[in-house]
Design a protein around this motif. Structure first.
Motif, PDB file in Angstrom:
ATOM      1  N   SER A  52       0.824  -1.206   0.000  1.00 28.38           N
ATOM      2  CA  SER A  52       0.000   0.000   0.000  1.00 28.38           C
ATOM      3  C   SER A  52       0.858   1.257   0.000  1.00 28.38           C
ATOM      4  N   SER A  53       2.100   1.152   0.491  1.00 26.00           N
ATOM      5  CA  SER A  53       2.934   2.348   0.424  1.00 26.00           C
ATOM      6  C   SER A  53       3.398   2.596  -1.010  1.00 26.00           C
ATOM      7  N   MET A  54       3.326   1.553  -1.838  1.00 22.02           N
ATOM      8  CA  MET A  54       3.663   1.770  -3.244  1.00 22.02           C
ATOM      9  C   MET A  54       2.595   2.611  -3.933  1.00 22.02           C
ATOM     10  N   ALA A  55       1.368   2.577  -3.365  1.00 17.73           N
ATOM     11  CA  ALA A  55       0.315   3.432  -3.915  1.00 17.73           C
ATOM     12  C   ALA A  55       0.697   4.903  -3.803  1.00 17.73           C
ATOM     13  N   ASP A  56       1.566   5.200  -2.826  1.00 14.23           N
ATOM     14  CA  ASP A  56       2.043   6.578  -2.668  1.00 14.23           C
ATOM     15  C   ASP A  56       2.722   7.096  -3.924  1.00 14.23           C
ATOM     16  N   ALA A  57       3.296   6.161  -4.697  1.00 14.26           N
ATOM     17  CA  ALA A  57       4.048   6.586  -5.875  1.00 14.26           C
ATOM     18  C   ALA A  57       3.137   7.157  -6.950  1.00 14.26           C
ATOM     19  N   ALA A  58       1.856   6.785  -6.906  1.00 12.85           N
ATOM     20  CA  ALA A  58       0.940   7.318  -7.915  1.00 12.85           C
ATOM     21  C   ALA A  58       0.815   8.829  -7.730  1.00 12.85           C
ATOM     22  N   PRO A  59       0.793   9.581  -8.841  1.00 15.30           N
ATOM     23  CA  PRO A  59       0.755  11.041  -8.730  1.00 15.30           C
ATOM     24  C   PRO A  59      -0.588  11.544  -8.229  1.00 15.30           C
ATOM     25  N   LEU A  60      -0.585  12.661  -7.578  1.00 15.72           N
ATOM     26  CA  LEU A  60      -1.769  13.376  -7.091  1.00 15.72           C
ATOM     27  C   LEU A  60      -2.622  12.554  -6.142  1.00 15.72           C
ATOM     28  N   ILE A  61      -3.211  11.454  -6.644  1.00 14.58           N
ATOM     29  CA  ILE A  61      -4.157  10.714  -5.818  1.00 14.58           C
ATOM     30  C   ILE A  61      -3.466   9.724  -4.891  1.00 14.58           C
ATOM     31  N   GLY A  62      -2.141   9.520  -5.085  1.00 12.24           N
ATOM     32  CA  GLY A  62      -1.447   8.450  -4.368  1.00 12.24           C
ATOM     33  C   GLY A  62      -1.679   8.447  -2.874  1.00 12.24           C
ATOM     34  N   SER A  63      -1.340   9.579  -2.235  1.00  9.49           N
ATOM     35  CA  SER A  63      -1.421   9.589  -0.779  1.00  9.49           C
ATOM     36  C   SER A  63      -2.869   9.559  -0.315  1.00  9.49           C
ATOM     37  N   ALA A  64      -3.759  10.184  -1.086  1.00 10.95           N
ATOM     38  CA  ALA A  64      -5.172  10.158  -0.702  1.00 10.95           C
ATOM     39  C   ALA A  64      -5.728   8.742  -0.807  1.00 10.95           C
ATOM     40  N   ALA A  65      -5.341   8.057  -1.897  1.00  9.84           N
ATOM     41  CA  ALA A  65      -5.804   6.672  -2.069  1.00  9.84           C
ATOM     42  C   ALA A  65      -5.280   5.803  -0.937  1.00  9.84           C
ATOM     43  N   ASN A  66      -4.035   6.038  -0.593  1.00  6.16           N
ATOM     44  CA  ASN A  66      -3.427   5.262   0.489  1.00  6.16           C
ATOM     45  C   ASN A  66      -4.167   5.488   1.801  1.00  6.16           C
ATOM     46  N   LEU A  67      -4.497   6.753   2.064  1.00  4.65           N
ATOM     47  CA  LEU A  67      -5.211   7.083   3.295  1.00  4.65           C
ATOM     48  C   LEU A  67      -6.591   6.443   3.296  1.00  4.65           C
ATOM     49  N   LEU A  68      -7.241   6.482   2.147  1.00  6.56           N
ATOM     50  CA  LEU A  68      -8.577   5.898   2.029  1.00  6.56           C
ATOM     51  C   LEU A  68      -8.516   4.388   2.243  1.00  6.56           C
ATOM     52  N   LEU A  69      -7.464   3.781   1.677  1.00  5.14           N
ATOM     53  CA  LEU A  69      -7.314   2.330   1.762  1.00  5.14           C
ATOM     54  C   LEU A  69      -6.989   1.907   3.188  1.00  5.14           C
ATOM     55  N   ARG A  70      -6.115   2.679   3.848  1.00  5.77           N
ATOM     56  CA  ARG A  70      -5.685   2.290   5.183  1.00  5.77           C
ATOM     57  C   ARG A  70      -6.627   2.779   6.267  1.00  5.77           C
ATOM     58  N   GLY A  71      -7.414   3.768   5.971  1.00  3.55           N
ATOM     59  CA  GLY A  71      -8.302   4.311   6.998  1.00  3.55           C
ATOM     60  C   GLY A  71      -7.540   4.998   8.100  1.00  3.55           C
ATOM     61  N   GLY A  72      -6.330   5.470   7.805  1.00  2.85           N
ATOM     62  CA  GLY A  72      -5.510   6.136   8.807  1.00  2.85           C
ATOM     63  C   GLY A  72      -4.094   6.165   8.303  1.00  2.85           C
ATOM     64  N   VAL A  73      -3.216   6.738   9.088  1.00  6.23           N
ATOM     65  CA  VAL A  73      -1.826   6.813   8.651  1.00  6.23           C
ATOM     66  C   VAL A  73      -1.185   5.439   8.723  1.00  6.23           C
ATOM     67  N   ASP A  74      -1.499   4.705   9.792  1.00  4.09           N
ATOM     68  CA  ASP A  74      -0.904   3.382   9.971  1.00  4.09           C
ATOM     69  C   ASP A  74      -1.915   2.297   9.609  1.00  4.09           C
ATOM     70  N   ILE A  75      -1.380   1.097   9.442  1.00  5.26           N
ATOM     71  CA  ILE A  75      -2.267  -0.044   9.229  1.00  5.26           C
ATOM     72  C   ILE A  75      -2.783  -0.477  10.586  1.00  5.26           C
ATOM     73  N   GLY A  76      -4.106  -0.463  10.742  1.00  2.00           N
ATOM     74  CA  GLY A  76      -4.671  -0.805  12.045  1.00  2.00           C
ATOM     75  C   GLY A  76      -6.039  -1.424  11.887  1.00  2.00           C
ATOM     76  N   ALA A  77      -6.857  -1.262  12.925  1.00  3.07           N
ATOM     77  CA  ALA A  77      -8.177  -1.884  12.920  1.00  3.07           C
ATOM     78  C   ALA A  77      -8.998  -1.421  11.720  1.00  3.07           C
ATOM     79  N   GLY A  78      -8.901  -0.109  11.404  1.00  2.00           N
ATOM     80  CA  GLY A  78      -9.658   0.415  10.272  1.00  2.00           C
ATOM     81  C   GLY A  78      -9.241  -0.231   8.973  1.00  2.00           C
ATOM     82  N   THR A  79      -7.920  -0.410   8.796  1.00  2.00           N
ATOM     83  CA  THR A  79      -7.417  -1.034   7.566  1.00  2.00           C
ATOM     84  C   THR A  79      -7.958  -2.447   7.431  1.00  2.00           C
TER      85      THR A  79
END
Lengths: 587, 330
Positions: free
Chosen positions: A197-224
């Motif tokens: 999922s951190s590789m999703a960060d490499a995608a331009p513009l939406i990368g970090s937002a997609a990552n946040l949406l996917l993980r439900g937070g900064v870290d991988i946790g209960a939400g993820t």
């Protein structure tokens, strides 16, 4: 529409019978009892063939044709890969639905549930193995299916849309498999998904937002975990079923691409001509496929029970990164590409390219001919792409392009924190029951013969040790020799591999139970690797490795140490264990 | 087609038979899998014990390594058998049995919440680093000693203890001497001298203008970092400051136990605490102190930062004078 018989006054029995016939005919059109009888006896169909009578309300004939051209059923043409993709999808759906019963998507419970599935649910381990291996097979089969379609040019008009839905299905398959990766909530799951999922960060513009949406937070946790679970069991399967239906329907509409178009029309072996022969879907093709389903299921059950076991690693721990963390194999190419360049450049250019190019392929490749002879450019670039993906996948492996540290590699190889090392693979009962220390010293690139002592330094005769233990020590010496040669920073090491009895089997009164040989029965053996080597520093400009020494000229020493605990119940051969006395005595 | 029907029938039967055989075998496999999983839990418990507990309680659970930590290898016997004619602590009114129900529950609760007023911190998340399953594994491992500690494990424990113990050297430079106090007092078990969080916050940069990464230039009790207030904090522990909420910049930390320090120890420890920048490098002043010490006379100890951290199985267990009483009453 089928013609309905004129309504006539009739008794309830006739009406029920009529409804049943109507229902069965809507599933297997025109197949009555007499017809089934002749099918099972293998008799040829009468003419005109009643099996061919089309009922437009038949469900099956919306997704499969009434008859397939003989050439379309040739195994060497399609290899049945699309069919097999669907087989594995159904296998995953069935095993997954059962596994869902025993699983709770919560970090507090998920791992315990996995242990329960393995140790408490009848057939649980088999189901889990089948689901896990089936997922890998499905990804592989779908990728092969895509490659076959490419090389036989089946994506060309009028089948462009089938190709597009196929690529979407490939993406869904990858995401389905990836979302399932996290659910066991062990170290493998946690770190593979962290990397993926951190590789999703490499995608331009939406990368970090997609990552946040996917993980439900900064870290991988209960939400993820909850998000991945819902994606895995609900959203993605629903989407996949929808697209499989579209895919199937489109194939049904356009028919399979004919094999004869691949060859020149004047081909002397006759391959260039379309064949007129057809295979009726019902019953010939249906029974062939049923036989195949049964065979594959049998083989898959056997493989998963006898030859393969999905390891469950220890509980996910964000604080401990296991050595050699890597993405799932089908995302290694992405990890490899990110190694070669700037995350942004590769994310901006290659990421979208890899997604968009295959989808647009039928609209870019305007060459209408499907003959191999006319497609030299397409086939060459296909092979180049295969080689490229093969290479970047290899580059994605942790071994590639990263300076490995000899000391860490030896620790992981012999006494790893995660998974099994060479010590774990040595038969437990063959390891010594008294403390034994094996020490090798390397000077100037050569390793000495090694000494075997007890904890106090008294030499032990090697012949008193089991053959397996001596072999283990030899392997250890070989590994030290190897890494001394490979890693210049692993300088003049003194390497120790010690094996000690660590805890004993006790009865309820706290007395140690004796084993069959009269010696105390060992419960846990501890294997420790200690590596003392000369500290070094690397010159930033020349890359030269310099040994560090203390003020008084003695070499400065770095130490790496790691232990592995080996319990008899998780390492010893089951048969031997059942025969041994201490286990019974400890009950 | 008849062939296909035949194959389908035969292999349907074969699959059913295979599944039947596997199903019958499950009654044998399931107990084995359960045993293997408990064995793995013991192995993981052993690993975690070495990482978190052995520093004070000893590799073999023999106790008395640091802070007067009690022995754990005979914990069941100690509490469930009568000692010196006294009834066992387990069965006493308001004893372990009444409060916790079993020794396992008692040990798990102690690990989870720590013991107030002693250096035993709370290990359970979110105050501490351990998950419930880790606590349960460690408890299984501690219970599995059952009063028996193999000589080999004791020997290893002693060997590791002596190997790891820093040798006090009166001639060593002041920074190294401070490091010895830091190690002997056990600070090193919870604090790194950089910006990394272990059990407690990293202390790099404590006395520097930028302060530590965790709490900057003010101590968790709100007082500024200076010699008197830092000493007061160390000696009192966080319990002496009720306003401390253990929540520093969104990070949870275990409570800090109080440590008695003599003036001599404090003056030496202070040099060590002052010697680091936030990133763990030595300050120019500290470099100079070391230079001067070496300039006067060539002393051996010159690598105060060579202490490797992050090695999971480095118990780092120096022998230190035993603290007060070696038993903790429940």
């Amino acid at each position: 529409m089928a013609t309905r018989p004129a309504r006539r006054p009739e008794g309830p029995a006739q009406r029920i019978k009529g409804a049943l016939v109507e229902a069965s005919r809507s599933i297997f059109p025109s197949m009555g009892a007499a017809e089934w009888r002749s099918v099972i006896r293998g008799e040829p169909a009468p003419r005109p063939n009643p099996r061919m009578r089309v009922h437009s309300n038949s469900f099956w004939y919306h997704i499969r044709p009434r008859a397939l051209p003989l050439e379309a059923t040739a195994w060497y043409y399609t290899f049945g890969l699309g069919w097999m993709s669907f087989f594995f999808f159904m296998l995953e759906a069935i095993t997954g639905a059962i596994l869902m019963v025993y699983y709770t998507p919560s970090p507090l419970q998920a791992y315990g549930d996995m242990q329960k599935i393995i140790s408490d649910v009848p057939l649980g381990r088999l189901l889990r193995n089948m689901h896990r291996l089936g997922a890998h097979f499905m990804v592989a089969v779908v990728i092969l299916h895509m490659m076959r379609t490419y090389f036989t040019a089946s994506y060309k008009a009028p089948r462009q849309f089938i190709w597009v839905t196929g690529i979407l299905l490939l993406i869904m398959t990858l995401v389905l498999s990836f979302s399932g990766y996290l659910l066991p909530w062990d170290q493998l799951a946690y770190w593979a998904v962290t990397i993926g999922s951190s590789m999703a960060d490499a995608a331009p513009l939406i990368g970090s937002a997609a990552n946040l949406l996917l993980r439900g937070g900064v870290d991988i946790g209960a939400g993820t975990l909850l998000r991945f679970y819902l994606l895995h069991v609900f959203a993605l399967p629903a989407l996949t079923i929808l697209f499989i239906s579209i895919h199937y329907y489109a194939v049904r509409k356009q028919e399979l691409s004919p094999i004869h178009e691949l060859f020149a029309p004047e081909n002397p072996r006759g391959w260039g001509k379309p064949t007129k022969r057809k295979v009726p879907f019902l019953p010939d093709q249906v029974f062939f496929e049923i036989a195949l389903i049964v065979l594959l299921t049998f083989a898959f059950v056997a493989i998963n029970y006898f030859f393969w076991d999905a390891k469950l690693e220890s509980h996910a721990n964000p604080g401990v990164t296991p050595q050699h963390t890597k993405a799932p194999w089908y995302f290694l190419w992405l990890q490899g590409m990110l190694k070669f360049g700037d995350k942004l450049v590769f994310g901006l250019i290659l990421g979208p390219l890899v997604l968009v190019l295959p989808i647009l392929l039928p609209y870019i490749d305007r060459n209408l001919s499907r003959r191999f002879a006319d497609r030299k450019v397409a086939i060459t670039s296909g092979i180049i792409a295969m080689v490229f993906f093969g290479f970047v996948t290899y580059a994605g492996l942790p071994e590639y392009g990263i300076q490995q540290s000899g000391s860490q590699e030896i620790l992981t190889e012999f006494v790893p924190i995660e998974g099994e090392g060479i010590v774990d693979h040595t038969p437990w009962s063959a390891l010594p029951n008294t403390p034994v220390v094996y020490e090798v010293v390397a000077q100037n690139g050569t390793v000495d013969g090694g000494t075997i002592t007890d904890l106090n330094g008294n030499v032990i005769d090697a012949n008193t040790l089991s053959e397996e233990t001596r072999h283990l020590f030899e392997e250890f010496r070989g590994a030290v020799q190897h890494w001394v040669e490979v890693d210049p920073r692993f300088l003049n090491p003194t390497a120790k591999l010690s094996i000690e009895p660590w805890t004993f089997v006790t009865n309820t009164e706290g007395q140690v139970v004796n084993a069959a040989d009269g010696q105390p029965a060992v419960a846990i053996k501890r294997a420790t690797v200690v590596l003392d080597f000369n500290s070094t520093e690397v010159d930033a400009t020349t890359g030269e490795v310099r040994a560090l020494s203390n003020q008084d000229g003695t070499p400065q020493i770095s130490t790496s140490q790691q232990s592995d605990f080996l319990h008899r119940d998780s390492h010893e051969d089951r048969l031997e264990e059942n025969a041994s006395a201490p286990r019974e005595a400890s009950q | 087609m008849t062939r296909n029907i035949l194959i389908a029938t035969i292999f349907s039967l074969a699959t059913a038979i295979l599944l039947g055989i596997i199903f019958v075998g499950e009654s044998q496999r399931l107990p084995e899998a359960t045993a293997a999983i408990s064995a793995e839990q013991l192995e993981r418990g052993a690993r975690d014990y070495e990482q978190y507990c052995a520093t004070c309680h000893g590799l073999a659970g023999q106790g008395e390594v640091k802070f007067g930590a009690p022995a754990l290898n005979n914990i069941v016997q100690k509490y469930t058998l009568s000692q010196n004619g006294q009834p066992p602590a387990f069965d006493q009114p308001n004893g372990i049995k009444e409060k916790y129900g079993s020794m396992r529950n008692y040990i798990e609760a102690t690990l989870f919440s720590g013991i107030r007023g002693t250096p035993m911190p709370a290990w359970g998340q979110p105050q501490g680093p351990l998950r419930r399953d880790q606590i349960s594994n460690i408890t299984s491992y501690v219970l599995s000693w059952n009063g028996q500690v193999p000589d080999a494990a004791k020997l290893t424990a002693d060997r590791v203890a002596t190997e790891q113990a820093p040798t006090p050297d009166p001639d060593a430079n002041p920074v190294s001497q401070g490091q010895i106090v830091f190690t002997q007092k056990g600070c090193v078990g919870c604090h790194a001298m950089n910006d990394q969080k272990l059990v407690g916050p990293g202390l790099g940069g404590l006395f520097q203008p930028e302060g530590t990464a965790a709490f900057g230039t003010n101590l968790p009790n709100g007082k500024p970092v200076n010699e008197a207030d830092v000493r007061e904090w160390i000696q009192g522990g966080s319990a002496a400051f009720p306003e401390n909420n253990n929540d520093l910049q969104g990070q949870d930390y275990s409570p800090m136990p109080g440590f008695a320090l003599t003036d001599d120890e404090w003056s030496r420890l202070l040099v060590w605490l002052q010697a680091h920048n936030r990133d763990g490098t030595l300050t120019p002043e500290a470099e100079q102190i070391i230079q001067e010490a070496q300039g006067g006379e060539g002393t051996g100890e010159s690598q105060p930062t060579a202490q490797p951290t992050g090695q999971p199985n480095q118990p780092g267990a120096p022998n230190s004078p035993a603290g007060p009483g070696s038993t903790a009453t429940p």
